[in-house]
Scaffold this motif. Structure first.
Motif, PDB file in Angstrom:
ATOM      1  N   GLY A 197      74.130  95.040  34.203  1.00 41.73           N
ATOM      2  CA  GLY A 197      74.004  95.714  35.206  1.00 41.73           C
ATOM      3  C   GLY A 197      72.888  96.908  35.737  1.00 41.73           C
ATOM      4  N   PRO A 198      72.733  97.488  35.043  1.00 39.17           N
ATOM      5  CA  PRO A 198      71.677  98.459  34.743  1.00 39.17           C
ATOM      6  C   PRO A 198      70.237  98.118  34.509  1.00 39.17           C
ATOM      7  CG  PRO A 198      73.392  99.434  33.319  1.00 39.17           C
ATOM      8  CD  PRO A 198      73.495  97.428  33.767  1.00 39.17           C
ATOM      9  N   SER A 199      70.229  97.271  34.643  1.00 40.72           N
ATOM     10  CA  SER A 199      68.774  96.109  34.601  1.00 40.72           C
ATOM     11  C   SER A 199      68.496  95.239  35.740  1.00 40.72           C
ATOM     12  CB  SER A 199      68.985  94.382  33.707  1.00 40.72           C
ATOM     13  OG  SER A 199      68.540  95.000  32.552  1.00 40.72           O
ATOM     14  N   GLN A 200      69.823  95.189  36.752  1.00 36.41           N
ATOM     15  CA  GLN A 200      69.826  94.581  37.790  1.00 36.41           C
ATOM     16  C   GLN A 200      69.261  95.559  38.723  1.00 36.41           C
ATOM     17  OE1 GLN A 200      69.595  91.706  39.310  1.00 36.41           O
ATOM     18  NE2 GLN A 200      70.272  92.335  41.707  1.00 36.41           N
ATOM     19  N   LEU A 201      70.074  96.516  38.735  1.00 37.02           N
ATOM     20  CA  LEU A 201      69.663  98.081  39.259  1.00 37.02           C
ATOM     21  C   LEU A 201      68.390  99.009  39.204  1.00 37.02           C
ATOM     22  CD1 LEU A 201      73.240  99.947  38.921  1.00 37.02           C
ATOM     23  CD2 LEU A 201      72.297  99.290  41.018  1.00 37.02           C
ATOM     24  N   LEU A 202      67.373  98.319  38.227  1.00 38.71           N
ATOM     25  CA  LEU A 202      66.545  99.145  37.869  1.00 38.71           C
ATOM     26  C   LEU A 202      65.386  97.975  38.419  1.00 38.71           C
ATOM     27  CD1 LEU A 202      66.587 100.876  34.059  1.00 38.71           C
ATOM     28  CD2 LEU A 202      66.347 101.757  35.655  1.00 38.71           C
ATOM     29  N   ARG A 203      65.545  96.806  38.130  1.00 37.39           N
ATOM     30  CA  ARG A 203      64.405  95.697  38.616  1.00 37.39           C
ATOM     31  C   ARG A 203      64.793  95.875  40.821  1.00 37.39           C
ATOM     32  NH1 ARG A 203      66.850  92.150  35.338  1.00 37.39           N
ATOM     33  NH2 ARG A 203      67.639  91.439  37.009  1.00 37.39           N
TER      34      ARG A 203
ATOM     35  N   GLY B 141      67.242 104.897  18.922  1.00 36.10           N
ATOM     36  CA  GLY B 141      66.834 103.858  18.281  1.00 36.10           C
ATOM     37  C   GLY B 141      66.758 102.721  19.454  1.00 36.10           C
ATOM     38  N   LEU B 142      66.244 103.195  20.702  1.00 32.44           N
ATOM     39  CA  LEU B 142      65.925 102.231  21.707  1.00 32.44           C
ATOM     40  C   LEU B 142      64.799 101.648  21.811  1.00 32.44           C
ATOM     41  CD1 LEU B 142      68.566 103.519  24.152  1.00 32.44           C
ATOM     42  CD2 LEU B 142      69.271 101.895  22.979  1.00 32.44           C
ATOM     43  N   ALA B 143      63.414 101.859  21.076  1.00 33.73           N
ATOM     44  CA  ALA B 143      62.054 102.255  21.372  1.00 33.73           C
ATOM     45  C   ALA B 143      61.859 100.851  21.224  1.00 33.73           C
ATOM     46  CB  ALA B 143      61.602 102.992  20.614  1.00 33.73           C
ATOM     47  N   HIS B 144      62.427  99.552  20.701  1.00 28.82           N
ATOM     48  CA  HIS B 144      62.406  98.377  21.070  1.00 28.82           C
ATOM     49  C   HIS B 144      62.646  97.620  21.776  1.00 28.82           C
ATOM     50  CE1 HIS B 144      59.393  99.050  17.901  1.00 28.82           C
ATOM     51  NE2 HIS B 144      60.310  99.891  16.831  1.00 28.82           N
ATOM     52  N   ARG B 145      63.958  98.178  22.749  1.00 27.37           N
ATOM     53  CA  ARG B 145      64.757  97.202  23.254  1.00 27.37           C
ATOM     54  C   ARG B 145      64.632  97.634  25.032  1.00 27.37           C
ATOM     55  NH1 ARG B 145      70.802  98.175  22.199  1.00 27.37           N
ATOM     56  NH2 ARG B 145      70.681  96.220  23.329  1.00 27.37           N
ATOM     57  N   LEU B 146      63.552  98.869  24.997  1.00 32.30           N
ATOM     58  CA  LEU B 146      63.272  98.441  26.586  1.00 32.30           C
ATOM     59  C   LEU B 146      63.279  97.919  27.397  1.00 32.30           C
ATOM     60  CD1 LEU B 146      61.580 101.970  25.727  1.00 32.30           C
ATOM     61  CD2 LEU B 146      63.671 101.458  26.107  1.00 32.30           C
ATOM     62  N   HIS B 147      64.305  98.044  28.772  1.00 28.65           N
ATOM     63  CA  HIS B 147      63.371  97.118  29.925  1.00 28.65           C
ATOM     64  C   HIS B 147      61.386  97.177  30.061  1.00 28.65           C
ATOM     65  CE1 HIS B 147      63.259  96.318  34.269  1.00 28.65           C
ATOM     66  NE2 HIS B 147      64.771  95.512  33.977  1.00 28.65           N
ATOM     67  N   PRO B 148      61.234  95.814  30.664  1.00 23.46           N
ATOM     68  CA  PRO B 148      59.381  95.930  30.551  1.00 23.46           C
ATOM     69  C   PRO B 148      59.128  96.835  31.741  1.00 23.46           C
ATOM     70  CG  PRO B 148      60.094  94.013  31.413  1.00 23.46           C
ATOM     71  CD  PRO B 148      61.863  94.801  30.649  1.00 23.46           C
ATOM     72  N   GLY B 149      59.813  97.151  32.936  1.00 30.17           N
ATOM     73  CA  GLY B 149      59.630  97.925  34.219  1.00 30.17           C
ATOM     74  C   GLY B 149      59.012  99.530  33.456  1.00 30.17           C
ATOM     75  N   VAL B 150      59.876  99.695  32.760  1.00 31.75           N
ATOM     76  CA  VAL B 150      60.767 101.602  32.196  1.00 31.75           C
ATOM     77  C   VAL B 150      59.523 102.460  31.722  1.00 31.75           C
ATOM     78  CG1 VAL B 150      61.529 102.998  31.000  1.00 31.75           C
ATOM     79  CG2 VAL B 150      62.534 101.331  32.458  1.00 31.75           C
ATOM     80  N   ARG B 151      58.342 102.794  31.908  1.00 28.47           N
ATOM     81  CA  ARG B 151      56.883 104.013  31.172  1.00 28.47           C
ATOM     82  C   ARG B 151      58.246 104.826  30.295  1.00 28.47           C
ATOM     83  NH1 ARG B 151      53.136 104.355  35.429  1.00 28.47           N
ATOM     84  NH2 ARG B 151      54.483 103.659  36.873  1.00 28.47           N
ATOM     85  N   LEU B 152      57.741 105.292  29.675  1.00 25.58           N
ATOM     86  CA  LEU B 152      58.353 106.921  28.699  1.00 25.58           C
ATOM     87  C   LEU B 152      57.190 107.504  28.443  1.00 25.58           C
ATOM     88  CD1 LEU B 152      58.644 104.823  25.284  1.00 25.58           C
ATOM     89  CD2 LEU B 152      60.883 105.213  27.149  1.00 25.58           C
ATOM     90  N   VAL B 153      57.659 108.809  28.724  1.00 21.66           N
ATOM     91  CA  VAL B 153      57.425 110.161  28.717  1.00 21.66           C
ATOM     92  C   VAL B 153      57.607 111.101  27.679  1.00 21.66           C
ATOM     93  CG1 VAL B 153      56.226 109.950  31.359  1.00 21.66           C
ATOM     94  CG2 VAL B 153      58.900 110.893  30.819  1.00 21.66           C
ATOM     95  N   ASP B 154      56.860 112.140  26.890  1.00 23.12           N
ATOM     96  CA  ASP B 154      57.237 112.996  26.581  1.00 23.12           C
ATOM     97  C   ASP B 154      58.204 114.381  27.262  1.00 23.12           C
ATOM     98  OD1 ASP B 154      55.024 113.396  27.065  1.00 23.12           O
ATOM     99  OD2 ASP B 154      53.791 113.950  25.188  1.00 23.12           O
ATOM    100  N   ASP B 155      58.472 115.610  26.179  1.00 20.58           N
ATOM    101  CA  ASP B 155      58.759 116.398  27.690  1.00 20.58           C
ATOM    102  C   ASP B 155      57.488 116.774  28.152  1.00 20.58           C
ATOM    103  OD1 ASP B 155      61.630 116.961  26.230  1.00 20.58           O
ATOM    104  OD2 ASP B 155      60.716 117.484  24.821  1.00 20.58           O
ATOM    105  N   ASN B 156      56.432 117.454  27.486  1.00 20.36           N
ATOM    106  CA  ASN B 156      55.530 117.247  28.350  1.00 20.36           C
ATOM    107  C   ASN B 156      55.478 116.543  29.498  1.00 20.36           C
ATOM    108  OD1 ASN B 156      52.716 118.678  28.792  1.00 20.36           O
ATOM    109  ND2 ASN B 156      51.901 116.311  28.316  1.00 20.36           N
TER     110      ASN B 156
ATOM    111  N   VAL C 233      60.119 102.276  44.036  1.00 26.56           N
ATOM    112  CA  VAL C 233      60.757 103.665  42.971  1.00 26.56           C
ATOM    113  C   VAL C 233      59.888 103.088  41.276  1.00 26.56           C
ATOM    114  CG1 VAL C 233      62.321 104.701  41.505  1.00 26.56           C
ATOM    115  CG2 VAL C 233      62.814 103.529  44.297  1.00 26.56           C
ATOM    116  N   GLN C 234      58.968 104.955  40.885  1.00 29.24           N
ATOM    117  CA  GLN C 234      58.325 104.116  39.530  1.00 29.24           C
ATOM    118  C   GLN C 234      59.963 104.547  38.823  1.00 29.24           C
ATOM    119  OE1 GLN C 234      54.439 105.732  38.816  1.00 29.24           O
ATOM    120  NE2 GLN C 234      54.574 106.282  41.441  1.00 29.24           N
ATOM    121  N   LEU C 235      59.508 104.495  37.677  1.00 25.21           N
ATOM    122  CA  LEU C 235      61.041 104.617  36.582  1.00 25.21           C
ATOM    123  C   LEU C 235      60.027 104.888  35.279  1.00 25.21           C
ATOM    124  CD1 LEU C 235      62.309 100.810  36.641  1.00 25.21           C
ATOM    125  CD2 LEU C 235      62.803 102.701  38.052  1.00 25.21           C
ATOM    126  N   TYR C 236      60.722 105.862  34.501  1.00 25.04           N
ATOM    127  CA  TYR C 236      60.426 106.465  33.334  1.00 25.04           C
ATOM    128  C   TYR C 236      61.918 106.827  32.433  1.00 25.04           C
ATOM    129  CZ  TYR C 236      55.928 107.479  35.611  1.00 25.04           C
ATOM    130  OH  TYR C 236      54.362 107.620  35.974  1.00 25.04           O
TER     131      TYR C 236
END
Lengths: 130, 103, 118
Positions: free
Chosen positions: B46-52, B72-87, B59-62
């Motif tokens: 469901g969510p993957s379809q929404l994000l696609r 514990g999700l670092a290795h299970r991420l949808h490929p279109g999602v970029r990661l940001v830290d608090d900064n 829409v940019q995804l982060y």
């Protein structure tokens, strides 16, 4: 830029309060100002002076207090939301003749007007909820 | 004048993600935080379809890295999602003149 | 002067969330140049006609929604997608709410400087 934060969740019921703290620290580190943090709804529970978390757990109330004192940031708690949930300062304790006051002194009770003012006068308003 | 949409509840716990993505349009940014990061798990149909669909409309995804790591999700991420830290979170709010939270 | 959009997402009676969101919207209207209220997600349940919360000793939301007019809050909207998902009839909503499709929702957000979700 000037930021105002709105916190709507109790520290125990979601990660929102901790998230707001992390955001506020990061904003200061990037050279911004956090002019006010407003606590509304279940968020007023962040201001209790009586929470005693176990030693191996994060003390969110203490973290807000230390952060505010170190950086001169206003922590404003909505008075209506606070009274409803049994969170009183000395003045309200006296007015309503309750047996104890429990608002942490780093926080102040005030009206929703403070949220309006923060929303209108800052450059960004970020809401942290459930 | 783009909007930063911040979703902080799990996609299985309510309609915050779907509601946010009905509003989000080209040039907007979606940031998943807190339990909201569970939407970033690849192969959650469901969510993957929404994000696609969101990515396809521009829409940019982060997702917020500390919340991803904590769960514990670092290795299970949808490929279109970029990661940001608090900064990086603060940086996104600098870039977008308006933020809207969904929970 | 800044334009504020208040997004109301709490269902009535399940918690204090809905009531406090309406309280805040009414108060904010006194300060903002312009204000709009959007009912989103489970917040649209507040617009369901025929609520009789006396049965659970709760205050009806109708009275609060009725105050919008007195506070000059004339722009009251509901997410049409959220209404449809819940089988609510967009033609019969409390509070004089107008249903907005996704395109109109996008426009609503773009036209406001501040979005406050409650």
């Amino acid at each position: 830029m000037r930021y105002a934060l709105l916190v709507l969740a109790a520290p125990q019921s979601s990660a929102a309060s901790q998230g707001a703290l992390r955001f506020a620290r990061a904003a200061l580190a990037r050279g911004h100002t956090v002019s006010r943090v407003f606590f509304y709804g279940e968020g007023v529970h962040n201001a209790t002076a009586l929470a005693v978390p176990p030693q191996d757990e994060v003390d969110t109330v203490a973290q807000w207090r230390d952060f505010a004192l170190a950086n001169g940031i206003e922590l404003v708690v909505c008075i209506a939301a606070a009274l409803r949930r049994g969170l009183l300062d000395e003045g309200e304790r006296e007015r309503y003749e309750r047996t104890a006051a429990n608002l942490d002194p780093a926080f102040v009770l005030s009206g929703l007007g403070q949220l309006a003012e923060a929303a209108l006068e800052s450059d960004r308003v970020i809401t942290f909820g459930g | 004048m783009s909007t930063l949409h911040i979703v902080s509840t799990a996609p299985t716990a309510g309609t915050a993600l779907a509601d946010a993505l009905r509003v989000a349009g080209a040039g907007d940014t979606l940031l998943l935080t807190g339990d909201g990061v569970y939407a970033a798990v690849a192969h959650a149909p469901g969510p993957s379809q929404l994000l696609r669909e969101a990515a396809a409309t521009g829409v940019q995804l982060y997702a917020l890295l500390p919340d991803i790591d904590a769960r514990g999700l670092a290795h299970r991420l949808h490929p279109g999602v970029r990661l940001v830290d608090d900064n990086g979170f603060v940086e996104l709010t600098e870039r977008c003149p308006r933020t809207a939270s969904w929970f | 002067m800044k334009k504020i959009l208040v997004v109301v997402r709490g269902s009535p009676y399940g918690s204090a969330r809905a009531r406090e969101a309406i309280d805040a919207a009414l108060l904010l209207s006194a300060f903002a140049a312009e204000i709009a209220v959007l009912f989103s997600g489970d917040g649209v349940w507040q617009l369901q006609p025929g609520q009789q919360p006396g049965s659970i000793a709760a205050q009806p939301v109708q009275a609060m929604l009725g105050a919008f007019e007195a506070y000059d809050i004339t722009r009251v909207y509901a997410d049409a997608g959220a209404l449809a998902e819940r089988g609510l009839d967009a033609g019969h909503l409390l509070g004089g709410a107008t249903a907005l499709d996704a395109t109109a929702l996008r426009e609503l957000f773009v036209n406001h400087d501040r979005v406050i979700t409650l």
